[in-house]
Scaffold this motif. Sequence first.
Motif, PDB file in Angstrom:
ATOM      1  N   THR A 221      31.029 103.440  56.366  1.00 38.04           N
ATOM      2  CA  THR A 221      31.437 102.915  55.074  1.00 38.04           C
ATOM      3  C   THR A 221      32.023 104.037  54.222  1.00 38.04           C
ATOM      4  O   THR A 221      31.355 105.031  53.983  1.00 38.04           O
ATOM      5  N   HIS A 223      33.166 104.938  50.475  1.00 41.80           N
ATOM      6  CA  HIS A 223      32.930 104.368  49.142  1.00 41.80           C
ATOM      7  C   HIS A 223      33.101 105.437  48.078  1.00 41.80           C
ATOM      8  O   HIS A 223      32.996 106.637  48.364  1.00 41.80           O
ATOM      9  N   ILE A 234      32.627  99.980  47.587  1.00 38.87           N
ATOM     10  CA  ILE A 234      33.072 100.163  48.975  1.00 38.87           C
ATOM     11  C   ILE A 234      34.591 100.031  49.060  1.00 38.87           C
ATOM     12  O   ILE A 234      35.163  99.083  48.540  1.00 38.87           O
ATOM     13  N   GLN A 237      35.237  99.609  55.560  1.00 38.56           N
ATOM     14  CA  GLN A 237      34.139  99.634  56.526  1.00 38.56           C
ATOM     15  C   GLN A 237      34.678  99.232  57.879  1.00 38.56           C
ATOM     16  O   GLN A 237      35.646  98.495  57.983  1.00 38.56           O
TER      17      GLN A 237
END
Lengths: 286, 286, 286, 286
Positions: A221, A223, A234, A237
Amino acid sequence: MDKSSLTSQPLVFTLSCPDQPGIVYAVTGLLTQVGANVTQSQQYRDASQNRFYIRLQADVPGGRATIDATFAALASRFDMDYTIADASPMRTIIMCSKDPHCLSDLLAKQREGRIPIDVVAVVSNHETLRPLAEFYGVSFIHIPVTKDTKAEAEAHLLKLVDDYDAELVVLARYMQILSDEICQTLSGRIINIHHSFLPSFKGARPYAQAHARGVKLIGATAHYVTADLDEGPIIEQDVVRVSHAHDVQELQAMGAEVERQVLSRAVRWHAEHRVLHQGLRTVVFG
Amino acid sequence: MDKSSLTSQPLVFTLSCPDQPGIVYAVTGLLTQVGANVTQSQQYRDASQNRFYIRLQADVPGGRATIDATFAALASRFDMDYTIADASPMRTIIMCSKDPHCLSDLLAKQREGRIPIDVVAVVSNHETLRPLAEFYGVSFIHIPVTKDTKAEAEAHLLKLVDDYDAELVVLARYMQILSDEICQTLSGRIINIHHSFLPSFKGARPYAQAHARGVKLIGATAHYVTADLDEGPIIEQDVVRVSHAHDVQELQAMGAEVERQVLSRAVRWHAEHRVLHQGLRTVVFG
Amino acid sequence: MDKSSLTSQPLVFTLSCPDQPGIVYAVTGLLTQVGANVTQSQQYRDASQNRFYIRLQADVPGGRATIDATFAALASRFDMDYTIADASPMRTIIMCSKDPHCLSDLLAKQREGRIPIDVVAVVSNHETLRPLAEFYGVSFIHIPVTKDTKAEAEAHLLKLVDDYDAELVVLARYMQILSDEICQTLSGRIINIHHSFLPSFKGARPYAQAHARGVKLIGATAHYVTADLDEGPIIEQDVVRVSHAHDVQELQAMGAEVERQVLSRAVRWHAEHRVLHQGLRTVVFG
Amino acid sequence: MDKSSLTSQPLVFTLSCPDQPGIVYAVTGLLTQVGANVTQSQQYRDASQNRFYIRLQADVPGGRATIDATFAALASRFDMDYTIADASPMRTIIMCSKDPHCLSDLLAKQREGRIPIDVVAVVSNHETLRPLAEFYGVSFIHIPVTKDTKAEAEAHLLKLVDDYDAELVVLARYMQILSDEICQTLSGRIINIHHSFLPSFKGARPYAQAHARGVKLIGATAHYVTADLDEGPIIEQDVVRVSHAHDVQELQAMGAEVERQVLSRAVRWHAEHRVLHQGLRTVVFG
C-alpha cells in the motif's frame, strides 16, 4: 517581444469545489478565452459529499502568467481548492534504510524517463545504499537515528527539504517512524510504502503476520503519511497470490516486487498531479 | 400543465467529432442553458487521429424534448457522431446453443438489477436451455439451423429483432457463424463472447489450441461482431492463470468463469452507453 | 466372483504427520502392494513445524475394503491424521438469507457438473430464495430466526444436518452469526464467505468500511467457520480493483462477483478433499 | 577421512519417464537407502501422453558421488530423462541491446540474492548498457552485429559461452534474431522475453500491433528459444490492463514492467531447475 507569449506551455490544473451547475462551463470558458488547448481532462462528482473534482492538462499560450490572475478570480467565485503546475520534474528526496528494492526501482525509472521526478538527494539512516545512489549520480546523505538523536535527525531532514527545495519526500522502505510534527509539516507531500494490504497488518513485521493468518494474497500500500501510523490516505495498492508453501522469507521476496511497483505507480501519479485529496480518501485520475 | 416540464430525466449523451478547441465549452454551455445537471462526464482525445470522444450523463429538465433540436444543431456545427439515450433498460435478445454458463449469468444479473437490459427473448438452435430461460420468465424461441436452413434461420432471427424491437443481440456462446449480411444489418449492436484472449486462438476449439501451445494464461474476449470472424472491435478481455497440470477440459471449466464475467461486463457497458466506436477499436468509459 | 475385486475405485487420501524420512516410500509402497495406480499426488513439508502433508488420488482395485486396515496400521506407525474418501459428491446444505448471487452460482455450477457437491437442502431465514432453490429442484427449508428462537433454529439446523446426513454446510451470505456450540459441532465442515479481504474489515458492512478507508482493491474471503468470528482458517481469497468513483453500492455489486467466485472455488476444493488443516492456516492442494 | 561423507549436500533431481506404477516408490526408496532427506517434491502425470514428471529436492549425505551410479541404474530401468544438479548459482550470460529495464532488473535481483544466477558476462550489440553492467561489477562485451558480421558475431558468442562455461543465455530484450544453428546449439538453455502475450503479436513492434487491434490487456512471454521464431516452449506469461487512452508509447512503458517481472520469474525458475520440457510445452514446478 516576449518569447513566452509566442509559445505554449503545458500546465496541469487540479481543483475541487462544492458541486454546482456550470463549473466545467466556466473553467473551459476561461481556457478557451486565453486560447488554451485542453489535452486531457478528467472529473469526478462525489454525490454523497456534493463535491466536484477536476484535473485538466492544457497547452496555454504564454504560460501561467497569462492565466494566474483570472483563474484565481474564478477559483474564488466557486470556492475552489486548486493548484496549477507546470511540467517540470518534481524535486524529490528519497529516504531509505537498508532494503534496496524500492530505491533501485525509483532511480532506474527516473533515469529511463518513466517518472517525472528529479531525485535531488537520497537520505538514509544507514550507509548501506550509498553506492546505489552514487551509481545514479544522486547525492547520498547519511543521517543516523538513535532514540536520543531523533529530533535532531528530523531537523536535519527538514533543513534538507528546504535547502534542496524538495516538493516531495518518498519513504522507500525507511524503517523509522516519523514524529507527528514532521508528518504535519510535510503533510500532503510525503508518501510511504507499507508492506501489506492495508488496513490488514498494520505496524511491524506484516509478512510474518500475513503468514500466521494464512492469507492467500499478500499486498502493498502506498499512502500519504499522516500522524496516524498506517492510516494516511491510500494512493495505490496491489496484491500477489501466495500459497501455504511460501514461508515468511518467500513472502518478503514476492512482496518486494509488489512494493516497488505500487510505490513507483503512486510516485508517478503524484508527480503528474493526478492525486487529489478527498478527506481520508484520494481521487486518482490515473 | 405538462408534467414532463417539471421533472428531470436522466439522459446519456455520447459523441465523437474532429478535435478542436471549445467542444466541451459548447456542450456544457448548451446543457447549462437548459438547466441540466451533469452527473457524470468522461472524455478522451485521440491525438493521433485528432478526434475527440465524450460521454455525459445529465439530469435534463423536461427530458429529450427540450434539448433534441438544439443538440442536433450543435452536433452539426462540430460534425459530431452522437447519440442521446434515456435510462430505460436496453431491449435485448440473447442467442445461445447448449452451454448455459453465459446465459445463466446474464439472466441472473438482469434479475438482480446489475445490468440494465430487458431480455425480450432467448433464441437457440437447440432446446437445451429452454428451462433456464423459462425459469427467468423469458420467452424461448427454438430456431434449428442446418446448412440448408441457415438463410431461413437468419431471416427468422431478423424478424424477431424487428418484432421485439430489440436494440441489442448478444451471442452468449452461440456456436453458429453468422452470414456477412446479418453482421452488417446488426452492425454495432451485436456482441459475441469468444473463448480466447484474441487475437490468440481465433476460430474453433481455442482451449485445445491454448493447451497445445502451452500458454500460462487463458482468456476470453467480448467484441462486436463484424463480417470478419473474430476480428470485430474488442470491448473487454480478461484472463486466468493456468498451469501445465490443467487438461483441456479443466481449461474449459476455468475459461467458462472468465467468459461469463467478460461478457456480462461488456453487455453492461454497452447497455449503459459507455462504449464508443473508434474504427476497429473501442473507447470504453468504464 | 466378487465384482469389486475386478474394478478399480478412485479414492482420495489426505494425511498429515510429523515429518520423518520414509513417509512417501511407505505410502507408495502400500499402494503399489495392492496394485493401486496413483493418478495425482501433492505434498508439502512445513519445515517450521516439522510436519508433512500429502494428498493422493489413486485407482484402487477392490476399493476401500482392500486397503482400509493396512492403511490404518501405517497411519498409526507414522502418527498420521488421515482421511480416505471416495469420489461421490459431497452431501451439502447451503444456508442463505436474501442475496441470491452466491446461492445461484453454487446451484448453477452443481448442475453444470463443475463442483462435486450434492445440495440436499437450502436453508434460509427468509422465504426470498425459495423459487431459486426450487428451480434447481432442491428442497428449501425456511427457518426464521429471531433473538428468542435462535437456539431453537440452530437445533433445527443440526437436525437437518443429521437427517440429510450432510457432510458440509455452506454459508452463502447467511446473515446470522452462529453460536459457539454449532461452530464447534460442525467444525471443519462449515464454510463461510466474508465480503471483505480478511483480516481487513471484519464484522458488519465491510463495503461501507472499505469505501470510508478509500482502499483501491476490494475482496472476499472464504474460510472455515470457528467460534471466533471472521477468524477461521482461510481457504481462498480474491480481489478486484476499484476506484474513488465507485460508491458503496457499486462496491457491493463488484464485490458480489468476487464473492461468488471465491466461495465456489473454496467449496470445490473442499469437496475434492484438497484442503487440509494446519492450525489456523490451510494447506490447499489446488 | 573424507569430509563430504559427513556433510549433506542439497541436490535437485528432475526426471520424466513413461508412466508406470512404482516410480515414486523406487525413487524414494533409493533416496531413503542413502539416508537422503527429501525437502521438496512435486510431480505431474500427463495422462494424455502417459508420461510422468518429478522434481525432488533432497539433502544427500556425501553428495552426488554417493548416488550418481545407483540413480543412473534406476533411470535406465524406468527409461528416464533426468538431471541431478547441486545448489550452486547457474553461470549465465545476459544479452541485451539498448533497453535497460530487463537487464537492470536481473542484475539487481542477482545482487539482492533473489535469483540463483551468477552473471558471468553481459553481451550487447551496442555500448549503451556498459555502465549498468559495470556498476554491478559484471564484464561487458560489445559484439557489434551487421548483416555481414552476423555469423562471426554468433561464433564469438558461442566462444564466450565456452570460455565462461555458461549454463544459460538470457535474451533480455536483445533485438537480433539468432540463426537456427545457434538456437540448436544452445537448445534448452537460452531464454527470451517477447514483448507480447504470445501467440498474439509475434514478430516486430508488438505494442503497435496491440494498439492497432485495440486489446484491453497487454502482456509479455518468456520462452525457450527455438529455430522457430516466437514459437518456443513458454515458461511464463503475464498481462496488465490497458485502455483506449494509452498510446503506443504508454503501452511500451506499461509493458516494460510486465516484461521484467515475467523474465525474472522465468530465469529464477529455470535456475532453480523447476522447468521441465514436455514437447512444445513446459512443466513448471513453481
